[in-house]
Design a protein around this motif. Sequence first.
Motif, PDB file in Angstrom:
ATOM      1  N   VAL A   1     -79.998  -9.490 -18.310  1.00 23.72           N
ATOM      2  CA  VAL A   1     -79.138  -8.927 -19.355  1.00 23.72           C
ATOM      3  C   VAL A   1     -78.079  -9.938 -19.771  1.00 23.72           C
ATOM      4  CG1 VAL A   1     -77.565  -7.064 -19.951  1.00 23.72           C
ATOM      5  CG2 VAL A   1     -79.536  -6.610 -18.479  1.00 23.72           C
ATOM      6  N   LEU A   2     -77.416 -10.560 -18.790  1.00 23.87           N
ATOM      7  CA  LEU A   2     -76.372 -11.543 -19.072  1.00 23.87           C
ATOM      8  C   LEU A   2     -76.855 -12.932 -18.657  1.00 23.87           C
ATOM      9  CD1 LEU A   2     -73.201  -9.660 -17.753  1.00 23.87           C
ATOM     10  CD2 LEU A   2     -74.137  -9.683 -20.075  1.00 23.87           C
ATOM     11  N   PRO A   3     -76.380 -13.967 -19.356  1.00 24.08           N
ATOM     12  CA  PRO A   3     -76.736 -15.328 -18.947  1.00 24.08           C
ATOM     13  C   PRO A   3     -76.330 -15.567 -17.491  1.00 24.08           C
ATOM     14  CG  PRO A   3     -75.601 -15.329 -21.065  1.00 24.08           C
ATOM     15  CD  PRO A   3     -75.493 -13.935 -20.528  1.00 24.08           C
ATOM     16  N   LYS A   4     -77.134 -16.322 -16.771  1.00 28.71           N
ATOM     17  CA  LYS A   4     -76.904 -16.510 -15.340  1.00 28.71           C
ATOM     18  C   LYS A   4     -75.514 -17.045 -15.005  1.00 28.71           C
ATOM     19  CE  LYS A   4     -79.060 -18.392 -11.174  1.00 28.71           C
ATOM     20  NZ  LYS A   4     -80.214 -19.153 -10.633  1.00 28.71           N
ATOM     21  N   PRO A   5     -75.012 -18.074 -15.705  1.00 27.03           N
ATOM     22  CA  PRO A   5     -73.663 -18.578 -15.373  1.00 27.03           C
ATOM     23  C   PRO A   5     -72.585 -17.501 -15.510  1.00 27.03           C
ATOM     24  CG  PRO A   5     -74.820 -20.146 -16.751  1.00 27.03           C
ATOM     25  CD  PRO A   5     -75.636 -18.885 -16.761  1.00 27.03           C
ATOM     26  N   LEU A   6     -72.691 -16.682 -16.574  1.00 27.78           N
ATOM     27  CA  LEU A   6     -71.726 -15.613 -16.779  1.00 27.78           C
ATOM     28  C   LEU A   6     -71.878 -14.547 -15.705  1.00 27.78           C
ATOM     29  CD1 LEU A   6     -69.541 -14.221 -18.507  1.00 27.78           C
ATOM     30  CD2 LEU A   6     -71.390 -13.231 -19.885  1.00 27.78           C
ATOM     31  N   ALA A   7     -73.111 -14.194 -15.380  1.00 22.36           N
ATOM     32  CA  ALA A   7     -73.362 -13.168 -14.362  1.00 22.36           C
ATOM     33  C   ALA A   7     -72.790 -13.576 -13.011  1.00 22.36           C
ATOM     34  CB  ALA A   7     -74.859 -12.906 -14.246  1.00 22.36           C
ATOM     35  N   ILE A   8     -72.889 -14.853 -12.688  1.00 20.19           N
ATOM     36  CA  ILE A   8     -72.401 -15.327 -11.398  1.00 20.19           C
ATOM     37  C   ILE A   8     -70.886 -15.173 -11.283  1.00 20.19           C
ATOM     38  CG2 ILE A   8     -72.067 -17.408  -9.988  1.00 20.19           C
ATOM     39  CD1 ILE A   8     -74.840 -18.321 -10.904  1.00 20.19           C
ATOM     40  N   ILE A   9     -70.156 -15.568 -12.320  1.00 26.09           N
ATOM     41  CA  ILE A   9     -68.698 -15.505 -12.232  1.00 26.09           C
ATOM     42  C   ILE A   9     -68.172 -14.081 -12.371  1.00 26.09           C
ATOM     43  CG2 ILE A   9     -68.398 -17.869 -13.034  1.00 26.09           C
ATOM     44  CD1 ILE A   9     -67.651 -16.786 -15.766  1.00 26.09           C
ATOM     45  N   MET A  10     -68.984 -13.183 -12.946  1.00 20.90           N
ATOM     46  CA  MET A  10     -68.553 -11.791 -13.083  1.00 20.90           C
ATOM     47  C   MET A  10     -68.900 -10.956 -11.856  1.00 20.90           C
ATOM     48  SD  MET A  10     -69.328 -10.889 -17.094  1.00 20.90           S
ATOM     49  CE  MET A  10     -68.685  -9.228 -16.902  1.00 20.90           C
ATOM     50  N   GLN A  11     -69.753 -11.491 -11.005  1.00 19.74           N
ATOM     51  CA  GLN A  11     -70.278 -10.722  -9.881  1.00 19.74           C
ATOM     52  C   GLN A  11     -69.171 -10.198  -8.960  1.00 19.74           C
ATOM     53  OE1 GLN A  11     -73.435  -9.929  -9.677  1.00 19.74           O
ATOM     54  NE2 GLN A  11     -73.292  -8.798  -7.761  1.00 19.74           N
TER      55      GLN A  11
ATOM     56  N   VAL B   1     -70.791  -3.604  -9.086  1.00 20.08           N
ATOM     57  CA  VAL B   1     -71.415  -2.291  -9.289  1.00 20.08           C
ATOM     58  C   VAL B   1     -71.853  -2.117 -10.732  1.00 20.08           C
ATOM     59  CG1 VAL B   1     -71.039   0.205  -9.263  1.00 20.08           C
ATOM     60  CG2 VAL B   1     -70.144  -1.213  -7.402  1.00 20.08           C
ATOM     61  N   GLU B   2     -70.964  -2.472 -11.679  1.00 19.17           N
ATOM     62  CA  GLU B   2     -71.292  -2.305 -13.088  1.00 19.17           C
ATOM     63  C   GLU B   2     -72.508  -3.150 -13.487  1.00 19.17           C
ATOM     64  OE1 GLU B   2     -66.809  -1.628 -12.832  1.00 19.17           O
ATOM     65  OE2 GLU B   2     -68.286  -2.974 -11.941  1.00 19.17           O
ATOM     66  N   MET B   3     -72.583  -4.368 -12.977  1.00 19.78           N
ATOM     67  CA  MET B   3     -73.701  -5.238 -13.348  1.00 19.78           C
ATOM     68  C   MET B   3     -75.011  -4.771 -12.728  1.00 19.78           C
ATOM     69  SD  MET B   3     -71.832  -8.958 -13.284  1.00 19.78           S
ATOM     70  CE  MET B   3     -73.370  -9.793 -13.614  1.00 19.78           C
ATOM     71  N   LYS B   4     -74.938  -4.232 -11.526  1.00 19.29           N
ATOM     72  CA  LYS B   4     -76.133  -3.669 -10.899  1.00 19.29           C
ATOM     73  C   LYS B   4     -76.638  -2.487 -11.725  1.00 19.29           C
ATOM     74  CE  LYS B   4     -77.827  -1.600  -6.592  1.00 19.29           C
ATOM     75  NZ  LYS B   4     -77.466  -1.180  -5.215  1.00 19.29           N
ATOM     76  N   ASP B   5     -75.715  -1.631 -12.156  1.00 21.80           N
ATOM     77  CA  ASP B   5     -76.093  -0.485 -12.989  1.00 21.80           C
ATOM     78  C   ASP B   5     -76.628  -0.943 -14.345  1.00 21.80           C
ATOM     79  OD1 ASP B   5     -75.322   1.240 -10.997  1.00 21.80           O
ATOM     80  OD2 ASP B   5     -73.354   1.692 -11.857  1.00 21.80           O
TER      81      ASP B   5
ATOM     82  N   LEU C   1     -63.173 -13.636 -22.544  1.00 21.96           N
ATOM     83  CA  LEU C   1     -62.217 -12.986 -21.657  1.00 21.96           C
ATOM     84  C   LEU C   1     -62.250 -13.599 -20.260  1.00 21.96           C
ATOM     85  CD1 LEU C   1     -62.848  -9.326 -22.865  1.00 21.96           C
ATOM     86  CD2 LEU C   1     -60.680 -10.559 -23.062  1.00 21.96           C
ATOM     87  N   MET C   2     -63.433 -13.912 -19.766  1.00 26.51           N
ATOM     88  CA  MET C   2     -63.538 -14.492 -18.432  1.00 26.51           C
ATOM     89  C   MET C   2     -62.837 -15.836 -18.348  1.00 26.51           C
ATOM     90  SD  MET C   2     -64.957 -12.503 -16.231  1.00 26.51           S
ATOM     91  CE  MET C   2     -65.052 -13.760 -14.955  1.00 26.51           C
ATOM     92  N   SER C   3     -62.780 -16.563 -19.464  1.00 30.14           N
ATOM     93  CA  SER C   3     -62.110 -17.864 -19.455  1.00 30.14           C
ATOM     94  C   SER C   3     -60.611 -17.735 -19.234  1.00 30.14           C
ATOM     95  CB  SER C   3     -62.378 -18.592 -20.777  1.00 30.14           C
ATOM     96  OG  SER C   3     -61.717 -17.954 -21.851  1.00 30.14           O
ATOM     97  N   SER C   4     -60.073 -16.526 -19.387  1.00 29.51           N
ATOM     98  CA  SER C   4     -58.643 -16.290 -19.164  1.00 29.51           C
ATOM     99  C   SER C   4     -58.365 -15.654 -17.814  1.00 29.51           C
ATOM    100  CB  SER C   4     -58.056 -15.413 -20.288  1.00 29.51           C
ATOM    101  OG  SER C   4     -58.081 -16.084 -21.523  1.00 29.51           O
ATOM    102  N   LEU C   5     -59.406 -15.433 -17.024  1.00 33.84           N
ATOM    103  CA  LEU C   5     -59.215 -14.860 -15.681  1.00 33.84           C
ATOM    104  C   LEU C   5     -59.138 -15.966 -14.625  1.00 33.84           C
ATOM    105  CD1 LEU C   5     -61.478 -11.679 -15.428  1.00 33.84           C
ATOM    106  CD2 LEU C   5     -58.994 -11.814 -15.402  1.00 33.84           C
TER     107      LEU C   5
END
Length: 245
Positions: A110-120, A125-129, A241-245
């Motif tokens: 669903v999401l690009p792998k690099p983005l998925a990794i940093i959001m994990q 839970v949300e990404m698993k769902d 948004l992740m770039s600001s976290l």
Amino acid sequence: MLKNKDIKQRCAALQIKPASKYDLIKKLIINGYFDMPRNTGEVLQEIRLKYGKRMKSNEIHTYMKKFMLEDIIKAIQHNGIRGNNWVLVSYNEDISADEAHLGRTKKQPVLPKPLAIIMQKDFKVEMKDLDHNYGNSGTCTAFLLRKILEKLIFKVFAKHNKLARIGNKTNKTEKLGLEKMIDIATTEKNKGIPYLSHRTANEVKGIKFLGDTSAHNYLTNVDMKTITPQMPYIITAYEELMSSL
């Protein structure tokens, strides 16, 4: 009957201008993207994510004609997959919709792998769902995409000690609605760069609408075909948004 390998060799032999829009589709064909049926929205998303190019739906239809005339790509309406789908001419239309869906899911997260990794870390839970529901339930997918977006905005403002900016002044126990939060995210900056660009903010309101529909409109369900065209924008919003976290 020709095999996928033979068709891809034929495609590779086509004389196409490098870096053209025809070339983007040619690369997807050679790399196996069209071994399974892909609708226009999915193709737009893949081109946006893999090559950073934005195309319109009518352009996909236009540029596909060349590969159809060369007997490389065909358009089908597959049971269980809505609308026209682009696929290699060697594709067996007797393959079940379930098999086609499983093949697509394995090849395209669903999401690009690099983005998925940093959001994990914060969105496990949300990404698993999301991985479970994407392609299976538009209603659940829309709700999850909206929830992740709202949570991301909240976490960004919290990190930069600016929660008061998205707080409800008339009720301090509540925050503003998501649409206002999105607008405010375009005015707040991290190292001179807005949390969300104006263009992304405007585009991502589409998934906000679909998420609201899934959560609050008990008479209506959200179809996946309305979500797919929104994915390039929601992914861009997550990345910004992740770039600001």
